[in-house]
Design a protein around this motif. Structure first.
Motif, PDB file in Angstrom:
ATOM      1  N   ILE A 150       0.845  -1.188   0.000  1.00 46.98           N
ATOM      2  CA  ILE A 150       0.000   0.000   0.000  1.00 46.98           C
ATOM      3  C   ILE A 150       0.886   1.246   0.000  1.00 46.98           C
ATOM      4  N   PRO A 151       0.631   2.171  -0.929  1.00 48.28           N
ATOM      5  CA  PRO A 151       1.455   3.388  -0.982  1.00 48.28           C
ATOM      6  C   PRO A 151       1.181   4.300   0.230  1.00 48.28           C
ATOM      7  N   VAL A 152       2.244   5.001   0.642  1.00 48.55           N
ATOM      8  CA  VAL A 152       2.135   5.938   1.753  1.00 48.55           C
ATOM      9  C   VAL A 152       2.533   7.321   1.247  1.00 48.55           C
ATOM     10  N   SER A 153       1.617   8.260   1.312  1.00 47.54           N
ATOM     11  CA  SER A 153       1.892   9.627   0.841  1.00 47.54           C
ATOM     12  C   SER A 153       2.872  10.335   1.773  1.00 47.54           C
ATOM     13  N   LYS A 154       3.605  11.303   1.201  1.00 48.97           N
ATOM     14  CA  LYS A 154       4.582  12.045   1.990  1.00 48.97           C
ATOM     15  C   LYS A 154       3.925  12.759   3.174  1.00 48.97           C
ATOM     16  N   SER A 155       2.701  13.231   2.970  1.00 48.20           N
ATOM     17  CA  SER A 155       2.018  13.978   4.030  1.00 48.20           C
ATOM     18  C   SER A 155       1.608  13.093   5.205  1.00 48.20           C
ATOM     19  N   TYR A 156       1.540  11.794   4.969  1.00 50.66           N
ATOM     20  CA  TYR A 156       1.144  10.872   6.040  1.00 50.66           C
ATOM     21  C   TYR A 156       2.304  10.000   6.518  1.00 50.66           C
ATOM     22  N   ALA A 157       3.439  10.025   5.802  1.00 49.57           N
ATOM     23  CA  ALA A 157       4.533   9.093   6.064  1.00 49.57           C
ATOM     24  C   ALA A 157       5.105   9.235   7.471  1.00 49.57           C
ATOM     25  N   SER A 158       5.441  10.470   7.874  1.00 49.01           N
ATOM     26  CA  SER A 158       6.092  10.670   9.174  1.00 49.01           C
ATOM     27  C   SER A 158       5.202  10.200  10.321  1.00 49.01           C
ATOM     28  N   GLU A 159       3.908  10.501  10.256  1.00 47.20           N
ATOM     29  CA  GLU A 159       2.978  10.085  11.329  1.00 47.20           C
ATOM     30  C   GLU A 159       2.794   8.576  11.346  1.00 47.20           C
ATOM     31  N   LEU A 160       2.712   7.977  10.166  1.00 48.82           N
ATOM     32  CA  LEU A 160       2.554   6.526  10.093  1.00 48.82           C
ATOM     33  C   LEU A 160       3.796   5.819  10.623  1.00 48.82           C
ATOM     34  N   ILE A 161       4.977   6.338  10.259  1.00 46.09           N
ATOM     35  CA  ILE A 161       6.228   5.740  10.747  1.00 46.09           C
ATOM     36  C   ILE A 161       6.303   5.845  12.283  1.00 46.09           C
ATOM     37  N   ARG A 162       5.865   6.973  12.827  1.00 46.14           N
ATOM     38  CA  ARG A 162       5.901   7.186  14.278  1.00 46.14           C
ATOM     39  C   ARG A 162       4.953   6.190  14.990  1.00 46.14           C
ATOM     40  N   LEU A 163       3.762   6.063  14.442  1.00 46.16           N
ATOM     41  CA  LEU A 163       2.786   5.147  15.076  1.00 46.16           C
ATOM     42  C   LEU A 163       3.218   3.708  14.925  1.00 46.16           C
ATOM     43  N   PHE A 164       3.761   3.360  13.785  1.00 46.96           N
ATOM     44  CA  PHE A 164       4.198   1.974  13.543  1.00 46.96           C
ATOM     45  C   PHE A 164       5.377   1.614  14.455  1.00 46.96           C
ATOM     46  N   GLY A 165       6.215   2.584  14.751  1.00 47.35           N
ATOM     47  CA  GLY A 165       7.383   2.314  15.589  1.00 47.35           C
ATOM     48  C   GLY A 165       7.057   2.200  17.070  1.00 47.35           C
ATOM     49  N   ASN A 166       5.880   2.691  17.502  1.00 48.78           N
ATOM     50  CA  ASN A 166       5.515   2.630  18.932  1.00 48.78           C
ATOM     51  C   ASN A 166       5.023   1.256  19.328  1.00 48.78           C
TER      52      ASN A 166
END
Length: 281
Positions: free
Chosen positions: A265-281
């Motif tokens: 699933i593609p991840v847009s630049k505008s959502y990437a940082s937040e998704l990476i943060r949530l996925f890493g928690n």
């Protein structure tokens, strides 16, 4: 059917042991029963010595009940009596108390024990049947209240279980607000926009199911966000628990899904940082 714990609770039995002699005392003071035996009138002797004999009789009843109830409580720890066994115990208790009272009266007034025993059994039954019935009715009422509380507790636990179950489900609605699909939160993999429709991808016993309903991601945004789904692209919501890895390629960031049949699933630049943060928690 076994008797309930109310019958051998310390509180109820202590109350019974003290209440029965007190009832006998009050009854015999207020209403003097007619004692007599064959060949002699016990009533005349009783009227002369009742102030002494009455406390002794009540003390005898108290001791018999105290010993009986102590044995009963000990016995019920090892073996729960049935209703018939409990009734037999009460009859034995009444007969024993009447027999010891008869023995005292016979010795004190110099009369024959077996001549007095039948009358004493009848009188004893008439005296203590009322407190025994009251005790039984009270225990039945307490037992009914206990069963009612247990039933209410079970209903409450069941309702809480239903609430917990319902809270773990997502209700997907169409554009008119009608519920079209109800599925477990942990089973939802992603939401994919397709024009005026949204495809819900979810797992059904290891099988991938795609369900389309007429709505938009904007229309489902609140439902999705409240149930742990994260916006990762203008056309996708994804369940973090189904993301295996996040990988960056020359074409951008993609979420690799742990279920076969679904492409990255593609991840847009505008959502990437937040998704990476949530996925890493």
């Amino acid at each position: 059917m076994n008797i309930s714990e109310n019958y051998y609770s310390l509180k109820s039995n202590l109350l019974f042991v003290f209440a029965v002699p007190l009832f006998v005392l009050l009854f015999m003071v207020c209403y003097q029963p007619q004692f007599y035996d064959r060949g002699g009138n016990l009533m005349e002797l009783w009227e002369q010595h009742d102030s002494f004999c009455l406390p002794i009789i009540c003390a005898i009843i108290f001791l018999v009940l105290a010993i009986s109830r102590t044995i009963l409580c000990v016995a019920l720890v090892r073996h729960n009596l049935s209703n018939k066994e409990w009734l037999l115990w009460q009859i034995t208790e009444w007969v024993s108390a009447s027999a010891f009272v008869t023995l005292f009266v016979a010795l004190y007034f110099h009369m024959r024990f077996f001549n007095l025993l039948p009358r004493m059994l009848i009188t004893g039954f008439g005296l203590i049947v009322f407190p025994y019935v009251i005790y039984w009715l009270t225990m039945q009422l307490s037992d009914r209240d206990l069963r009612l509380q247990q039933a209410q507790s079970k209903i409450l636990d069941l309702s809480r279980g239903i609430e917990r179950t319902e809270s773990s489900m997502i209700r997907f609605t169409d554009e008119k607000g009608n519920v079209k699909l109800v599925v477990g939160t942990d089973r939802v993999i992603c939401l994919e926009s397709a024009g005026n429709y949204v495809t819900v991808c979810y797992d059904d016993e290891s099988k991938l199911v795609r369900y389309s309903l007429r709505n938009t991601l904007k229309g489902l945004e609140t439902i999705a966000s409240n149930n742990g789904l994260v916006r990762c692209h203008r056309s996708y919501f994804v369940n973090l628990s189904h993301i295996r890895t996040l990988k960056r390629t020359t074409q951008g960031v993609f979420a690799e899904i742990d279920h076969p049949g679904i492409e990255d699933i593609p991840v847009s630049k505008s959502y990437a940082s937040e998704l990476i943060r949530l996925f890493g928690n």
